[in-house]
Design an enzyme around this catalytic site. Structure first.
Site, PDB file in Angstrom:
ATOM      1  N   HIS A 494       0.826  -1.200   0.000  1.00 34.97           N
ATOM      2  CA  HIS A 494       0.000   0.000   0.000  1.00 34.97           C
ATOM      3  C   HIS A 494       0.866   1.257   0.000  1.00 34.97           C
ATOM      4  O   HIS A 494       1.959   1.284   0.578  1.00 34.97           O
ATOM      5  CB  HIS A 494      -0.913   0.037   1.227  1.00 34.97           C
ATOM      6  CG  HIS A 494      -2.091  -0.869   1.134  1.00 34.97           C
ATOM      7  ND1 HIS A 494      -2.961  -0.835   0.074  1.00 34.97           N
ATOM      8  CD2 HIS A 494      -2.559  -1.840   1.966  1.00 34.97           C
ATOM      9  CE1 HIS A 494      -3.916  -1.730   0.263  1.00 34.97           C
ATOM     10  NE2 HIS A 494      -3.691  -2.366   1.395  1.00 34.97           N
ATOM     11  N   CYS A 550       0.250   2.616  -4.665  1.00 31.82           N
ATOM     12  CA  CYS A 550      -0.476   3.831  -5.017  1.00 31.82           C
ATOM     13  C   CYS A 550       0.346   5.059  -4.648  1.00 31.82           C
ATOM     14  O   CYS A 550       1.156   5.029  -3.722  1.00 31.82           O
ATOM     15  CB  CYS A 550      -1.803   3.885  -4.279  1.00 31.82           C
ATOM     16  SG  CYS A 550      -3.010   2.683  -4.834  1.00 31.82           S
TER      17      CYS A 550
END
Length: 680
Positions: A494, A550
């Site tokens: 993440h 991301c």
């Protein structure tokens, strides 16, 4: 951010006498001895196109508008709020000289527990906070506007903020029958910082439902909690001399106290009305520039909220959606219970109805061991890696070993590969272990890395990718490096971003990677990554980073980004002038997407296993094209991801303003010929 006792801090001023309390980012700042404070002078610039306010510093030259994305050149003709304001944390503040009374995160947490300890019927409790407030994305489904609110302890830059979830759990939920809590919160973004179930509307003169769409328990144990907040969740609070003419005071605090002192027996409604009236008059009299800046609304609308018992009937779990603003096309997260939301882009109030353009069922964001986490899907087989909020999660035990300190720093080639599945948490990723194994095989088979020089951090290994372990492993990666060494850092997991107040980001945001324990230990910021593995690189040493997460575009804070459209290097050096370069070596980074984009896991390529889209296309391009150049490698990745998106993700492309979900980015510490062969 320089240390010093005369710190001016990071506050938005309305004019020289009216200063907003804006919560900054939790960066990897050096720990401050609280006989000292930090120096920062910040401003806000207003986009003439959408009137969105974006944070800048006095060194910022250009910034991309946080609202519409327009590139703004900061100059004399720009409408800006200048001169950020004196805030000395403790050297001259009463009660702060004794460290035991300093409002650190640890001390505030302990004091909040004391406040509700052994409370009983008839007790009256008060919690008052005056300081910075901020907000961050909510992925638990318990916020109607998609954001958690926070308060900032004095050491928040090293220890983190305190979220509304934790405040609610600590001082609201324990309240027994007959106990009343009054909270007065004088901070930015503080509207629903206690997560109470009802908010009072002064215009409608009625209570409005603010219960969490997720159905999470936020009520008391029979008592009552009431909160006066300085402003709504999307607004700024202010310090001002408009009332006292001499001393700087919190506008909310001053008007709150004055209304009570001047009006014996004042009611809750009249108290709230009086505060609204006073702040409006002060704004009209001396803060007209600020009113114009903030789209002709006053700086803060006092926001009263009170709690009644949560309804006995259960609330159905919320399914996450995204609604798209017809005015600016910005996507904002909502749930199936959301009725209205303020657009995260232009600020327009949107009523959620059948006629709104919405992405339904975003990523199965329901809690549970089998949850797919908070990912934006391409389709059922393609899940975006969107970083979650650092809430007050229960601490999950991960083994940490000192064995990393015993890794040998062999000369030549070495690599650190991190794959984070977040296996014991509800936002689990399924493609990262496969990604790490594929990258290791590529290094061993294609680039002849010694097996003993490739170290892996995954939850399946003896050394899981905790924050402590990743930090130690990054130190190993550059330890005793010398001319001719080739270093590789790979991360699959993440990624997030958060506001930057150091003035070293052109878009106003720091990028982060999320260790497996980030919800309790915090994220690792681009500033720290740069300082650890970029700046020490000596002449003749090359670092290649591959970051599949991301918001990872400039996560190494490198000075140049390659534009595939213009086929040239573009300047990404920090506006603040902060040193971000190497010590003579070269750092190159392939990132999964640009800073404002999401990366993805997908089965679109392998048809069987979930893989990171960026990792898969990166490895396939190298294996299928011997001697491939940097430019052709980047082009191939763009092409493969675009084709996969067009084949199965057309709905998503339309939702997100007709752009594909992710566009891999190449950045470097120095300009070089991208037509040269890619080597590790």
């Amino acid at each position: 951010m320089q240390s010093g006792t005369d710190s001016k801090s990071f506050r938005y001023p309305s004019n020289k006498k009216c200063l907003g309390r804006l919560g900054p980012n939790t960066s990897t700042a050096k720990k401050v001895n609280y006989s000292e404070s930090d120096l920062m002078g910040d401003r806000a610039v207003v986009c003439k196109q959408c009137t969105k306010v974006s944070s800048v510093t006095n060194l910022t030259e250009t910034i991309r508008c946080h609202g519409c994305g327009k590139l703004i050149s900061i100059g004399k003709n720009e409408l800006a709020i200048s001169s950020a304001a004196n805030m000395q944390f403790d050297t001259d503040a009463k009660g702060f000289q004794d460290e035991a009374n300093t409002p650190t995160k640890k001390n505030i947490r302990a004091a909040l527990k004391w406040l509700t300890k052994d409370c009983r019927a008839g007790d009256s409790l008060v919690f008052y906070f005056s300081g910075h407030g901020s907000r961050q994305p909510d992925f638990n489904g318990d916020e109607r506007d998609g954001f958690d609110e926070t308060i900032c302890p004095v050491d928040f830059r090293t220890e983190g903020m305190i979220l509304d979830n934790e405040i609610n759990e600590t001082i609201v939920r324990p309240l027994k029958r007959g106990v009343t809590l009054h909270a007065i919160i004088d901070a930015c973004r503080s509207g629903t910082v206690l997560d109470l179930a009802y908010c009072y509307s002064t215009t409608q003169e009625k209570w409005e439902d603010n219960s969490p769409p997720s159905g999470a328990p936020k009520g008391t144990s029979g008592g009552r909690a009431i909160c006066f907040s300085a402003c709504e969740d999307d607004q700024l609070a202010a310090d001002t001399t408009a009332f006292s003419r001499k001393e700087m005071v919190g506008a909310m605090t001053y008007s709150f106290i004055r209304a009570i002192r001047d009006n014996r027996g004042i009611t809750y409604r009249d108290l709230l009305t009086s505060m609204h009236k006073d702040i409006k008059e002060a704004s009209q009299a001396g803060c007209l520039n600020l009113r114009r800046t903030f789209n002709r609304t006053i700086l803060q609308d006092f926001f009263g909220q009170g709690l009644k018992l949560v309804q006995a009937e259960s609330v159905a779990p919320a399914k996450k959606r995204a609604v798209v603003c017809k005015q600016c096309t910005k996507a904002s997260s909502v749930t199936n219970l959301t009725e209205t939301i303020r657009c995260h882009g232009c600020g327009k109030l949107i009523s959620i109805g059948k006629n709104e353009l919405a992405i339904s069922s975003v990523a199965n964001m329901q809690s549970g061991t089998d949850a797919k986490s908070f990912r934006y899907p391409f389709n059922k087989n393609c899940l975006g890696r969107l970083g979650p909020n650092t809430s007050t999660a229960k601490k999950v035990s991960y083994s940490e070993s000192d064995s990393i300190n015993n890794w040998k720093a062999t000369p030549g080639k070495r690599a650190l590969l991190c794959g984070v599945t977040y296996n014991k948490q509800k936002y689990k990723l399924r493609g990262t272990i496969h990604d790490v194994n594929s990258m290791r095989n590529l290094l061993l088979e294609k680039f002849n890395f010694p097996r003993s020089s490739v170290h892996i951090l995954t939850e399946d290994e003896a050394n899981p990718p905790t924050k402590k372990n990743i930090r130690a492993a990054l130190q190993w990666l550059i330890k005793d490096c010398q001319a001719g060494d080739s270093l590789v850092f790979y991360f699959s997991g993440h990624g997030l971003r958060q506001p930057d107040f150091n003035g070293d980001e052109r878009d106003g945001f720091d990028e982060t990677i999320c260790p497996v324990d980030f919800r309790t230990e915090g994220m690792i910021l681009d500033n720290e990554i740069n300082e650890t593995i970029v700046r020490p690189l000596m002449h003749g040493v090359t670092l290649n980073a591959i970051i599949d997460a991301c918001h990872s575009g400039t996560v190494l804070d490198l000075a140049y980004c390659y534009s595939t459209n213009g086929e040239k290097w573009e300047d990404n050096s920090p506006p603040s002038g902060a040193p971000k370069g190497t010590s003579g070596g070269r750092a190159i980074c392939f990132s999964a997407c640009e800073d404002d984009q999401l990366a993805a896991d997908t089965t679109a390529f392998s048809r069987k296993e979930m893989v990171g889209a960026m990792t898969y296309t990166f490895i396939r391009a190298i294996r299928d094209n011997p001697g491939i150049t940097y430019r052709n490698l980047l082009t191939s990745m763009h092409k493969d991801i675009k084709e996969a998106s067009q084949a199965g993700c057309l709905n998503l492309r339309r939702i997100f303003n007709r752009t594909i979900l992710q566009e891999p980015l190449l950045s470097s510490s120095e300009q070089f010929d991208v037509k040269t062969e890619f080597k590790l």
